[in-house]
Enzyme design. Sequence first.
Site, PDB file in Angstrom:
ATOM      1  N   LYS A 106       0.800  -1.293   0.171  1.00  0.00           N
ATOM      2  CA  LYS A 106       0.092  -0.069  -0.090  1.00  0.00           C
ATOM      3  C   LYS A 106       1.012   1.153  -0.008  1.00  0.00           C
ATOM      4  CE  LYS A 106      -4.628   0.764   0.364  1.00  0.00           C
ATOM      5  NZ  LYS A 106      -5.653  -0.139  -0.161  1.00  0.00           N
TER       6      LYS A 106
HETATM    7  P1  NAD Z   1     -13.673   7.590  -2.155  1.00  0.00           P
HETATM    8  O1  NAD Z   1     -12.685   8.726  -1.889  1.00  0.00           O
HETATM    9  O2  NAD Z   1     -14.284   7.385  -3.756  1.00  0.00           O
HETATM   10  O3  NAD Z   1     -14.909   7.822  -1.478  1.00  0.00           O
HETATM   11  C1  NAD Z   1     -14.821   7.978   0.019  1.00  0.00           C
HETATM   12  C2  NAD Z   1     -16.095   8.436   0.678  1.00  0.00           C
HETATM   13  O4  NAD Z   1     -16.254   8.645   1.991  1.00  0.00           O
HETATM   14  C3  NAD Z   1     -16.297   9.960   0.081  1.00  0.00           C
HETATM   15  O5  NAD Z   1     -17.754  10.163  -0.110  1.00  0.00           O
HETATM   16  C4  NAD Z   1     -16.329  10.844   1.306  1.00  0.00           C
HETATM   17  O6  NAD Z   1     -16.895  12.000   1.465  1.00  0.00           O
HETATM   18  C5  NAD Z   1     -16.656   9.828   2.457  1.00  0.00           C
HETATM   19  N1  NAD Z   1     -16.214  10.242   3.840  1.00  0.00           N
HETATM   20  C6  NAD Z   1     -14.977  10.606   4.238  1.00  0.00           C
HETATM   21  N2  NAD Z   1     -14.766  10.788   5.457  1.00  0.00           N
HETATM   22  C7  NAD Z   1     -16.430  10.685   5.957  1.00  0.00           C
HETATM   23  C8  NAD Z   1     -16.801  10.437   7.181  1.00  0.00           C
HETATM   24  N3  NAD Z   1     -16.268  11.164   8.229  1.00  0.00           N
HETATM   25  N4  NAD Z   1     -18.254  10.268   7.005  1.00  0.00           N
HETATM   26  C9  NAD Z   1     -18.878   9.814   6.089  1.00  0.00           C
HETATM   27  N5  NAD Z   1     -18.186   9.799   4.970  1.00  0.00           N
HETATM   28  C10 NAD Z   1     -16.998  10.156   4.811  1.00  0.00           C
HETATM   29  O7  NAD Z   1     -13.041   6.225  -1.732  1.00  0.00           O
HETATM   30  P2  NAD Z   1     -13.392   4.795  -2.120  1.00  0.00           P
HETATM   31  O8  NAD Z   1     -12.595   4.523  -3.070  1.00  0.00           O
HETATM   32  O9  NAD Z   1     -14.722   4.844  -2.140  1.00  0.00           O
HETATM   33  O10 NAD Z   1     -12.799   4.186  -0.734  1.00  0.00           O
HETATM   34  C11 NAD Z   1     -13.788   4.197   0.466  1.00  0.00           C
HETATM   35  C12 NAD Z   1     -13.071   2.783   1.500  1.00  0.00           C
HETATM   36  O11 NAD Z   1     -13.094   1.716   0.578  1.00  0.00           O
HETATM   37  C13 NAD Z   1     -11.530   3.185   2.028  1.00  0.00           C
HETATM   38  O12 NAD Z   1     -11.463   2.382   3.113  1.00  0.00           O
HETATM   39  C14 NAD Z   1     -11.123   2.139   0.992  1.00  0.00           C
HETATM   40  O13 NAD Z   1      -9.521   1.830   1.207  1.00  0.00           O
HETATM   41  C15 NAD Z   1     -11.853   1.374   0.482  1.00  0.00           C
HETATM   42  N6  NAD Z   1     -11.631   0.485  -0.758  1.00  0.00           N
HETATM   43  C16 NAD Z   1     -12.018   0.971  -1.983  1.00  0.00           C
HETATM   44  C17 NAD Z   1     -11.443   0.469  -3.112  1.00  0.00           C
HETATM   45  C18 NAD Z   1     -11.659   0.816  -4.305  1.00  0.00           C
HETATM   46  O14 NAD Z   1     -11.429   0.007  -5.341  1.00  0.00           O
HETATM   47  N7  NAD Z   1     -12.191   1.919  -4.681  1.00  0.00           N
HETATM   48  C19 NAD Z   1     -11.098  -1.150  -3.040  1.00  0.00           C
HETATM   49  C20 NAD Z   1     -11.074  -1.528  -1.675  1.00  0.00           C
HETATM   50  C21 NAD Z   1     -11.380  -0.866  -0.581  1.00  0.00           C
END
Ligand code: NAD
Length: 417
Positions: A106
Amino acid sequence: MVQEANPFESLQEQIDDAAAYLDVRDDVIERLKNPERVLETNLAVEMDDGDVELFRAYRSQFNGDRGPYKGGIRYHPNVSRDEVKALSGWMVYKCAVVDIPYGGGKGGIVIDPKAYSESELERITRSFAKELRPLIGESRDIPAPDVNTGQREMNWIKDTYETLENTTAPGVITGKALSNGGSEGRVEATGRSTMLTAREAFDYLGRDIEGATVAVQGYGNAGSVAAKLIEDLGATVVAVSDSSGGIYDADGLDTRAVKGFKNETGTVSDYEGTEAISNEELLTLDVDLLVPAALENAIDGELAHDVNADVVVEAANGPLTPDADDVLTEREVHVFPDILANAGGVTVSYFEWVQNRQRFYWTEDRVNDELERVIVDAFEELVDAYETHDLPNFRTAAYVVAIRRVVDSYDSAGNWP
Ligand code: NAD
């Protein structure tokens, strides 16, 4: 959001919890709790006004026993060495639980990307790619998107790497745009595995997902796609939130329309016909299914007492602290862990890499079918471990399956030198 738990300590505790059910030597477990190496670097980048700014950046290569290191790159002000180490460790066990041939890595940059122009972000990203170049490679370490990074950043990293190496190597990074060697189905893959996990979980628990009420915290890539696909199963998504707050409608939200609204305005807040709720209210709503899809430590031990959902499916990485996990296990709230429920992202990244290396591209239907097979098989193995070993919860079951796989590779390879 509660931030007091150190995610690296959470990861180590999760491994210890599962190791208690496995017959593995202490030195092997200790090795599985710590990264093999961590790059810490400072990027000196020229801003649009000519000033030079420094950005702290990391890449952790946690474990490569089962294949090349694999994992995303996050841009966020809270990125830290321990967070990157934890996220890289979760990748090891995520890849192992769905049985794809990768280790875990990561990376991240300590930055609030909203404060920078696109050209500044491009220079920052290319500068990071230059630092990463000796470590990454199609067979070595393959980054991907994470919070606040996406196809644009992946394309820049690929281009920087290929230019410096004087080659074409699309498989050096995944999550690219289709025009740059990306895969069909990658953008929706994380939310799709969350939906598949929720579907299998409800089926296993003998509950109906059709008509179930759902709350989703975080409406980015993972959360918004999960919400949409779970709504497509016939569930009613009553609340969603982002960093600006949440919205609630007992009759159900039109998840696609809410996404369109967020794309236009930058937030879900103030979506017409909904009631404003705080993130804490969202996390404690009386719903059948809660999907935390924002960041780690969203629910701590205290808040866990107030969670009213019957089932939690983790789209985010590490959204529950170990204390929260204990409370929810005690309260018999079924938690289906991140390392399965969001593994769709890395699984379709793996498909992208396979396609890149074969220079032969699949249809979206093929990608989605293969993903469904991987998640359903993994779910069955997790349930099998849960029942066979009479484990306390599904997270421990997932780690038991995953740790066993990593230990098998390590043992069969032998220790050298
Ligand atoms: P992203 O940046 O697209 O979305 C994150 C969302 O969370 C946004 O809508 C943001 O406004 C919201 N957010 C942030 N702080 C917040 C809070 N305090 N309360 C409520 N909402 C809040 O990111 P993503 O890619 O969707 O990732 C989200 C999670 O999923 C992370 O933990 C990431 O590690 C995990 N993840 C993502 C992927 C991927 O392919 N995108 C894969 C595996 C895991």
